[in-house]
Design a protein around this motif. Structure first.
Motif, PDB file in Angstrom:
ATOM      1  N   CYS A   1       4.542  69.283  75.021  1.00 46.07           N
ATOM      2  CA  CYS A   1       3.378  68.455  74.692  1.00 46.07           C
ATOM      3  C   CYS A   1       3.799  67.199  73.934  1.00 46.07           C
ATOM      4  CB  CYS A   1       2.382  69.280  73.872  1.00 46.07           C
ATOM      5  SG  CYS A   1       0.973  68.333  73.263  1.00 46.07           S
ATOM      6  N   TRP A   2       4.611  67.363  72.913  1.00 47.27           N
ATOM      7  CA  TRP A   2       5.013  66.226  72.076  1.00 47.27           C
ATOM      8  C   TRP A   2       5.911  65.261  72.844  1.00 47.27           C
ATOM      9  CZ3 TRP A   2       6.635  70.177  67.825  1.00 47.27           C
ATOM     10  CH2 TRP A   2       5.491  70.761  67.273  1.00 47.27           C
ATOM     11  N   ALA A   3       6.835  65.794  73.628  1.00 49.78           N
ATOM     12  CA  ALA A   3       7.716  64.927  74.416  1.00 49.78           C
ATOM     13  C   ALA A   3       6.912  64.166  75.466  1.00 49.78           C
ATOM     14  CB  ALA A   3       8.830  65.749  75.066  1.00 49.78           C
ATOM     15  N   THR A   4       5.996  64.844  76.116  1.00 44.38           N
ATOM     16  CA  THR A   4       5.156  64.187  77.127  1.00 44.38           C
ATOM     17  C   THR A   4       4.333  63.074  76.494  1.00 44.38           C
ATOM     18  OG1 THR A   4       5.074  66.193  78.468  1.00 44.38           O
ATOM     19  CG2 THR A   4       3.325  64.581  78.829  1.00 44.38           C
ATOM     20  N   ALA A   5       3.779  63.321  75.328  1.00 45.05           N
ATOM     21  CA  ALA A   5       2.990  62.294  74.640  1.00 45.05           C
ATOM     22  C   ALA A   5       3.843  61.055  74.337  1.00 45.05           C
ATOM     23  CB  ALA A   5       2.393  62.861  73.353  1.00 45.05           C
TER      24      ALA A   5
ATOM     25  N   LEU B   1      18.367  65.405  72.903  1.00 43.59           N
ATOM     26  CA  LEU B   1      17.966  65.361  71.499  1.00 43.59           C
ATOM     27  C   LEU B   1      18.588  66.556  70.801  1.00 43.59           C
ATOM     28  CD1 LEU B   1      14.127  64.619  71.664  1.00 43.59           C
ATOM     29  CD2 LEU B   1      16.012  63.007  71.339  1.00 43.59           C
ATOM     30  N   VAL B   2      19.096  66.326  69.615  1.00 46.42           N
ATOM     31  CA  VAL B   2      19.598  67.401  68.767  1.00 46.42           C
ATOM     32  C   VAL B   2      18.767  67.355  67.489  1.00 46.42           C
ATOM     33  CG1 VAL B   2      21.568  68.299  67.482  1.00 46.42           C
ATOM     34  CG2 VAL B   2      21.924  67.248  69.729  1.00 46.42           C
ATOM     35  N   ILE B   3      18.093  68.449  67.194  1.00 40.56           N
ATOM     36  CA  ILE B   3      17.225  68.495  66.014  1.00 40.56           C
ATOM     37  C   ILE B   3      17.743  69.580  65.084  1.00 40.56           C
ATOM     38  CG2 ILE B   3      14.882  68.839  65.161  1.00 40.56           C
ATOM     39  CD1 ILE B   3      13.895  67.818  67.877  1.00 40.56           C
ATOM     40  N   CYS B   4      17.939  69.194  63.830  1.00 41.96           N
ATOM     41  CA  CYS B   4      18.463  70.115  62.830  1.00 41.96           C
ATOM     42  C   CYS B   4      17.301  70.817  62.117  1.00 41.96           C
ATOM     43  CB  CYS B   4      19.345  69.360  61.837  1.00 41.96           C
ATOM     44  SG  CYS B   4      20.140  70.450  60.641  1.00 41.96           S
ATOM     45  N   ALA B   5      17.073  72.075  62.471  1.00 39.82           N
ATOM     46  CA  ALA B   5      15.939  72.838  61.950  1.00 39.82           C
ATOM     47  C   ALA B   5      15.904  72.888  60.417  1.00 39.82           C
ATOM     48  CB  ALA B   5      15.934  74.242  62.542  1.00 39.82           C
ATOM     49  N   PRO B   6      17.010  73.167  59.719  1.00 38.50           N
ATOM     50  CA  PRO B   6      16.934  73.227  58.263  1.00 38.50           C
ATOM     51  C   PRO B   6      16.595  71.874  57.624  1.00 38.50           C
ATOM     52  CG  PRO B   6      18.916  74.333  59.031  1.00 38.50           C
ATOM     53  CD  PRO B   6      18.324  73.625  60.213  1.00 38.50           C
ATOM     54  N   VAL B   7      17.083  70.786  58.189  1.00 40.97           N
ATOM     55  CA  VAL B   7      16.772  69.461  57.634  1.00 40.97           C
ATOM     56  C   VAL B   7      15.299  69.147  57.847  1.00 40.97           C
ATOM     57  CG1 VAL B   7      17.203  66.973  57.836  1.00 40.97           C
ATOM     58  CG2 VAL B   7      19.126  68.572  57.804  1.00 40.97           C
ATOM     59  N   VAL B   8      14.770  69.435  59.029  1.00 42.93           N
ATOM     60  CA  VAL B   8      13.356  69.181  59.303  1.00 42.93           C
ATOM     61  C   VAL B   8      12.488  69.994  58.348  1.00 42.93           C
ATOM     62  CG1 VAL B   8      11.509  69.392  61.030  1.00 42.93           C
ATOM     63  CG2 VAL B   8      13.757  68.531  61.700  1.00 42.93           C
ATOM     64  N   GLU B   9      12.847  71.254  58.153  1.00 43.70           N
ATOM     65  CA  GLU B   9      12.077  72.112  57.239  1.00 43.70           C
ATOM     66  C   GLU B   9      12.133  71.590  55.801  1.00 43.70           C
ATOM     67  OE1 GLU B   9      11.854  76.823  55.943  1.00 43.70           O
ATOM     68  OE2 GLU B   9      12.969  76.249  57.733  1.00 43.70           O
ATOM     69  N   ARG B  10      13.309  71.202  55.364  1.00 41.85           N
ATOM     70  CA  ARG B  10      13.473  70.680  53.999  1.00 41.85           C
ATOM     71  C   ARG B  10      12.693  69.375  53.806  1.00 41.85           C
ATOM     72  NH1 ARG B  10      18.485  71.485  53.694  1.00 41.85           N
ATOM     73  NH2 ARG B  10      19.268  69.509  54.499  1.00 41.85           N
ATOM     74  N   GLU B  11      12.798  68.473  54.773  1.00 45.41           N
ATOM     75  CA  GLU B  11      12.088  67.203  54.662  1.00 45.41           C
ATOM     76  C   GLU B  11      10.575  67.398  54.640  1.00 45.41           C
ATOM     77  OE1 GLU B  11      15.213  64.135  56.808  1.00 45.41           O
ATOM     78  OE2 GLU B  11      13.512  64.891  57.967  1.00 45.41           O
TER      79      GLU B  11
ATOM     80  N   VAL C   1       8.884  63.163  68.803  1.00 45.75           N
ATOM     81  CA  VAL C   1       8.398  61.859  69.255  1.00 45.75           C
ATOM     82  C   VAL C   1       9.420  60.779  68.921  1.00 45.75           C
ATOM     83  CG1 VAL C   1       6.627  60.086  68.830  1.00 45.75           C
ATOM     84  CG2 VAL C   1       5.949  62.477  69.210  1.00 45.75           C
ATOM     85  N   HIS C   2       9.916  60.791  67.708  1.00 50.49           N
ATOM     86  CA  HIS C   2      10.898  59.790  67.267  1.00 50.49           C
ATOM     87  C   HIS C   2      12.142  59.824  68.159  1.00 50.49           C
ATOM     88  CE1 HIS C   2      12.814  57.182  64.237  1.00 50.49           C
ATOM     89  NE2 HIS C   2      13.917  57.863  64.506  1.00 50.49           N
ATOM     90  N   GLY C   3      12.668  61.003  68.391  1.00 51.44           N
ATOM     91  CA  GLY C   3      13.858  61.134  69.228  1.00 51.44           C
ATOM     92  C   GLY C   3      13.610  60.685  70.659  1.00 51.44           C
TER      93      GLY C   3
ATOM     94  N   GLU D   1       4.888  55.445  66.967  1.00 52.46           N
ATOM     95  CA  GLU D   1       4.934  56.846  66.511  1.00 52.46           C
ATOM     96  C   GLU D   1       3.592  57.242  65.905  1.00 52.46           C
ATOM     97  OE1 GLU D   1       9.480  57.635  65.089  1.00 52.46           O
ATOM     98  OE2 GLU D   1       8.301  56.244  63.898  1.00 52.46           O
ATOM     99  N   THR D   2       3.055  56.380  65.072  1.00 49.93           N
ATOM    100  CA  THR D   2       1.775  56.661  64.419  1.00 49.93           C
ATOM    101  C   THR D   2       0.673  56.828  65.451  1.00 49.93           C
ATOM    102  OG1 THR D   2       2.446  55.533  62.401  1.00 49.93           O
ATOM    103  CG2 THR D   2       0.072  55.762  62.779  1.00 49.93           C
ATOM    104  N   ARG D   3       0.620  55.926  66.432  1.00 52.47           N
ATOM    105  CA  ARG D   3      -0.397  56.002  67.482  1.00 52.47           C
ATOM    106  C   ARG D   3      -0.276  57.318  68.269  1.00 52.47           C
ATOM    107  NH1 ARG D   3       0.117  51.107  68.854  1.00 52.47           N
ATOM    108  NH2 ARG D   3       1.624  51.308  70.545  1.00 52.47           N
ATOM    109  N   ILE D   4       0.933  57.671  68.649  1.00 52.22           N
ATOM    110  CA  ILE D   4       1.149  58.908  69.424  1.00 52.22           C
ATOM    111  C   ILE D   4       0.772  60.136  68.599  1.00 52.22           C
ATOM    112  CG2 ILE D   4       2.924  60.393  70.466  1.00 52.22           C
ATOM    113  CD1 ILE D   4       4.392  57.695  71.206  1.00 52.22           C
TER     114      ILE D   4
END
Length: 162
Positions: free
Chosen positions: A25-29, A85-95, A112-114, A136-139
């Motif tokens: 969903c997010w990638a398609t958006a 895309l490589v997403i770091c789960a612990p960094v996303v959770e911490r942020e 979306v950013h990636g 990004e904000t609009r999406i």
């Protein structure tokens, strides 16, 4: 939009990770206004793997939230392959915790950013950053999330490590 999506979760630890439907969903958006068809890979990793990739490809120490690797295809090839895309789960959770944001909203933002990086957007120059952040904000608001750059009673923080 037709999206071929490959998801690889090598992180394997506790914590909230979006499911395939959410990632799609997010990638398609993020991609639908630019592409009719797309193919991308999303790899969810831990801090050690992300730090190694960040050092190897960006020459920056430590893990980051999202890394984008656009496909390096000749311009005359019209293939739907966008890249990885490589997403770091612990960094996303911490942020998300540091920024007082719901974890799902921050994951959506990283996806979306990636994806926007994969189709050519960047935030190196201030003007480019303004354009990318507005998109990004609009999406994300269309997806029902709060604007990603609005402060949520947290001290000002740099969201991206680029």
């Amino acid at each position: 939009m037709k999206l071929q999506l490959d998801i690889d979760n090598t992180h394997g630890k506790a914590g909230w990770i979006p499911d395939r439907k959410q990632i799609r969903c997010w990638a398609t958006a993020a991609l639908s206004s630019a592409r009719q068809t797309a193919e991308l890979s999303v790899r969810i990793v831990g801090e050690a793997e992300c730090a190694e990739l960040n050092q190897r490809y960006r020459h920056k120490p430590g893990p980051t939230n999202v890394l984008s690797f656009p496909a390096d295809l000749p311009p005359d090839l019209e293939l739907p392959l966008l890249g990885d895309l490589v997403i770091c789960a612990p960094v996303v959770e911490r942020e998300a915790a540091e920024q007082h944001k719901p974890i799902e909203a921050h994951w959506a933002h990283m996806l979306v950013h990636g994806c926007l990086h994969l189709i050519g957007y960047d935030h190196i120059e201030d003007n480019d950053a303004d354009i990318m952040e507005a998109l990004e904000t609009r999406i994300l608001t269309k997806l029902g999330f709060s604007p990603p750059y609005q402060q949520n009673d947290a001290p000002e923080q740099q969201i991206f490590h680029d």
